[in-house]
Design a protein around this motif. Structure first.
Motif, PDB file in Angstrom:
ATOM      1  N   ARG A   1      -8.433   3.686  26.105  1.00 50.84           N
ATOM      2  CA  ARG A   1      -7.474   3.272  27.111  1.00 50.84           C
ATOM      3  C   ARG A   1      -7.440   1.757  27.190  1.00 50.84           C
ATOM      4  NH1 ARG A   1      -3.830   6.561  29.013  1.00 50.84           N
ATOM      5  NH2 ARG A   1      -3.877   5.560  31.009  1.00 50.84           N
ATOM      6  N   GLY A   2      -6.255   1.246  27.379  1.00 48.97           N
ATOM      7  CA  GLY A   2      -6.123  -0.184  27.611  1.00 48.97           C
ATOM      8  C   GLY A   2      -6.453  -0.481  29.062  1.00 48.97           C
ATOM      9  N   ASN A   3      -6.701  -1.711  29.364  1.00 50.42           N
ATOM     10  CA  ASN A   3      -6.960  -2.127  30.733  1.00 50.42           C
ATOM     11  C   ASN A   3      -5.730  -2.803  31.292  1.00 50.42           C
ATOM     12  OD1 ASN A   3      -9.693  -1.354  30.587  1.00 50.42           O
ATOM     13  ND2 ASN A   3     -10.186  -3.247  29.550  1.00 50.42           N
ATOM     14  N   VAL A   4      -5.398  -2.464  32.552  1.00 46.11           N
ATOM     15  CA  VAL A   4      -4.318  -3.188  33.209  1.00 46.11           C
ATOM     16  C   VAL A   4      -4.850  -4.588  33.443  1.00 46.11           C
ATOM     17  CG1 VAL A   4      -2.869  -3.361  35.253  1.00 46.11           C
ATOM     18  CG2 VAL A   4      -3.352  -1.120  34.271  1.00 46.11           C
ATOM     19  N   CYS A   5      -4.306  -5.544  32.732  1.00 46.25           N
ATOM     20  CA  CYS A   5      -4.819  -6.912  32.815  1.00 46.25           C
ATOM     21  C   CYS A   5      -3.878  -7.823  33.580  1.00 46.25           C
ATOM     22  CB  CYS A   5      -5.082  -7.472  31.421  1.00 46.25           C
ATOM     23  SG  CYS A   5      -3.642  -7.461  30.344  1.00 46.25           S
ATOM     24  N   GLY A   6      -2.724  -7.299  33.964  1.00 42.14           N
ATOM     25  CA  GLY A   6      -1.798  -8.105  34.735  1.00 42.14           C
ATOM     26  C   GLY A   6      -0.841  -7.228  35.508  1.00 42.14           C
ATOM     27  N   VAL A   7      -0.660  -7.521  36.777  1.00 44.67           N
ATOM     28  CA  VAL A   7       0.335  -6.833  37.597  1.00 44.67           C
ATOM     29  C   VAL A   7       1.231  -7.898  38.202  1.00 44.67           C
ATOM     30  CG1 VAL A   7       0.762  -5.338  39.584  1.00 44.67           C
ATOM     31  CG2 VAL A   7      -1.225  -4.917  38.124  1.00 44.67           C
ATOM     32  N   MET A   8       2.502  -7.803  37.908  1.00 44.12           N
ATOM     33  CA  MET A   8       3.473  -8.761  38.431  1.00 44.12           C
ATOM     34  C   MET A   8       4.221  -8.114  39.576  1.00 44.12           C
ATOM     35  SD  MET A   8       5.330  -9.705  34.850  1.00 44.12           S
ATOM     36  CE  MET A   8       6.782 -10.050  35.790  1.00 44.12           C
ATOM     37  N   ASN A   9       4.170  -8.706  40.740  1.00 45.46           N
ATOM     38  CA  ASN A   9       5.027  -8.270  41.824  1.00 45.46           C
ATOM     39  C   ASN A   9       6.431  -8.711  41.452  1.00 45.46           C
ATOM     40  OD1 ASN A   9       6.608  -8.231  44.141  1.00 45.46           O
ATOM     41  ND2 ASN A   9       4.862  -8.605  45.479  1.00 45.46           N
TER      42      ASN A   9
ATOM     43  N   GLY B   1      10.543   3.684  36.435  1.00 44.73           N
ATOM     44  CA  GLY B   1      11.327   3.779  37.656  1.00 44.73           C
ATOM     45  C   GLY B   1      10.420   3.961  38.860  1.00 44.73           C
ATOM     46  N   GLU B   2      10.737   4.947  39.662  1.00 41.17           N
ATOM     47  CA  GLU B   2       9.972   5.236  40.877  1.00 41.17           C
ATOM     48  C   GLU B   2       8.936   6.334  40.663  1.00 41.17           C
ATOM     49  OE1 GLU B   2      12.733   8.166  43.358  1.00 41.17           O
ATOM     50  OE2 GLU B   2      13.875   6.526  42.448  1.00 41.17           O
ATOM     51  N   ARG B   3       8.753   6.793  39.443  1.00 42.22           N
ATOM     52  CA  ARG B   3       7.950   7.988  39.148  1.00 42.22           C
ATOM     53  C   ARG B   3       6.443   7.797  39.231  1.00 42.22           C
ATOM     54  NH1 ARG B   3      11.669  10.354  34.224  1.00 42.22           N
ATOM     55  NH2 ARG B   3      13.566  10.437  35.463  1.00 42.22           N
ATOM     56  N   MET B   4       5.960   6.561  39.217  1.00 44.42           N
ATOM     57  CA  MET B   4       4.512   6.318  39.290  1.00 44.42           C
ATOM     58  C   MET B   4       4.230   5.285  40.389  1.00 44.42           C
ATOM     59  SD  MET B   4       3.535   6.262  35.247  1.00 44.42           S
ATOM     60  CE  MET B   4       1.788   6.157  35.547  1.00 44.42           C
ATOM     61  N   PRO B   5       4.421   5.672  41.645  1.00 42.22           N
ATOM     62  CA  PRO B   5       4.230   4.697  42.723  1.00 42.22           C
ATOM     63  C   PRO B   5       2.769   4.296  42.891  1.00 42.22           C
ATOM     64  CG  PRO B   5       4.594   6.887  43.626  1.00 42.22           C
ATOM     65  CD  PRO B   5       4.795   6.988  42.137  1.00 42.22           C
ATOM     66  N   ALA B   6       2.566   3.039  43.260  1.00 40.85           N
ATOM     67  CA  ALA B   6       1.219   2.542  43.555  1.00 40.85           C
ATOM     68  C   ALA B   6       0.898   2.741  45.032  1.00 40.85           C
ATOM     69  CB  ALA B   6       1.122   1.060  43.203  1.00 40.85           C
ATOM     70  N   ALA B   7       1.930   2.942  45.843  1.00 40.74           N
ATOM     71  CA  ALA B   7       1.777   3.126  47.287  1.00 40.74           C
ATOM     72  C   ALA B   7       2.914   4.021  47.777  1.00 40.74           C
ATOM     73  CB  ALA B   7       1.816   1.773  47.992  1.00 40.74           C
ATOM     74  N   ALA B   8       2.816   4.463  49.023  1.00 44.95           N
ATOM     75  CA  ALA B   8       3.880   5.279  49.610  1.00 44.95           C
ATOM     76  C   ALA B   8       5.136   4.425  49.774  1.00 44.95           C
ATOM     77  CB  ALA B   8       3.431   5.836  50.953  1.00 44.95           C
ATOM     78  N   ASN B   9       6.287   5.051  49.611  1.00 45.75           N
ATOM     79  CA  ASN B   9       7.557   4.349  49.736  1.00 45.75           C
ATOM     80  C   ASN B   9       8.124   4.401  51.153  1.00 45.75           C
ATOM     81  OD1 ASN B   9       8.627   3.161  47.194  1.00 45.75           O
ATOM     82  ND2 ASN B   9       8.168   5.199  46.403  1.00 45.75           N
TER      83      ASN B   9
ATOM     84  N   ALA C   1       5.927  -2.640  52.995  1.00 46.00           N
ATOM     85  CA  ALA C   1       4.771  -3.094  52.213  1.00 46.00           C
ATOM     86  C   ALA C   1       4.501  -2.154  51.037  1.00 46.00           C
ATOM     87  CB  ALA C   1       3.535  -3.197  53.105  1.00 46.00           C
ATOM     88  N   GLY C   2       4.636  -0.855  51.265  1.00 44.35           N
ATOM     89  CA  GLY C   2       4.438   0.114  50.184  1.00 44.35           C
ATOM     90  C   GLY C   2       5.480  -0.032  49.094  1.00 44.35           C
TER      91      GLY C   2
END
Length: 176
Positions: free
Chosen positions: A66-74, A150-158, A162-163
């Protein structure tokens, strides 16, 4: 009795792989691709394929690196609403990221909140991931895959602002 032997000289097409009908001039070109589960595959243009890792579970299922998530861009910080064009400061930050991270390759995935239609969100997330991949490539980084979820893998509730903001993101996965 006289024996006749005929020598047949090989033609250029004899040295060519069947899968390319001679377009590859007999040179096999290996390719690597990463499936959605993170498994790296090798593929040769003669149709051969295999997993990059020889490890399997007892059931014969490949154990993928598995790769590592090394960057998350808001995405709110890099893109205007309903846009996949990255502003100048965002391009500079991404260029610096890709020049200093040092991964072998990257998988870039786009995500959205759930406010628009599924089709619209899939297209927007893919276009944003593609925009980031273009900056990666322009800075010499190898991009193994580009995905839009798209919206299929949310990191938080919609259900909160803030979510939804957490869900509007582009993730950069480093393959080391």
């Amino acid at each position: 009795m006289i024996a006749l032997t005929t020598m047949i000289a090989p033609t250029p097409s004899d040295a060519q792989t069947r899968s390319q009908q001679g377009r590859d001039k007999g040179i096999y070109t290996p390719t690597i691709w990463v499936d959605p589960d993170g498994c790296e595959h090798w593929v040769m243009d003669d149709g051969s394929e295999g997993y990059m890792t020889p490890h399997t579970t007892r059931q014969g299922i490949p154990v993928c690196r598995r790769g590592n998530v090394c960057g998350v861009m808001n995405t709110d910080q890099f893109f205007a609403t309903d846009s996949y064009r990255i502003h100048k400061a965002g391009k500079a930050r991404l260029a610096d990221f890709f020049q200093t991270t040092g991964a072998v390759s990257y998988i870039i995935t786009g995500h959205t909140d759930s406010r628009a239609s599924d089709a619209y969100n899939m297209r927007l997330s893919y276009n944003r991931a593609n925009a980031v991949a273009a900056i990666a490539a322009a800075n010499g980084a190898r991009v193994a895959d580009i995905r839009g979820y798209g919206e299929r893998m949310p990191a938080a509730a919609n259900n909160t602002a803030a979510g939804m903001a957490k869900n509007r993101r582009v993730e950069i996965i480093c393959i080391r």
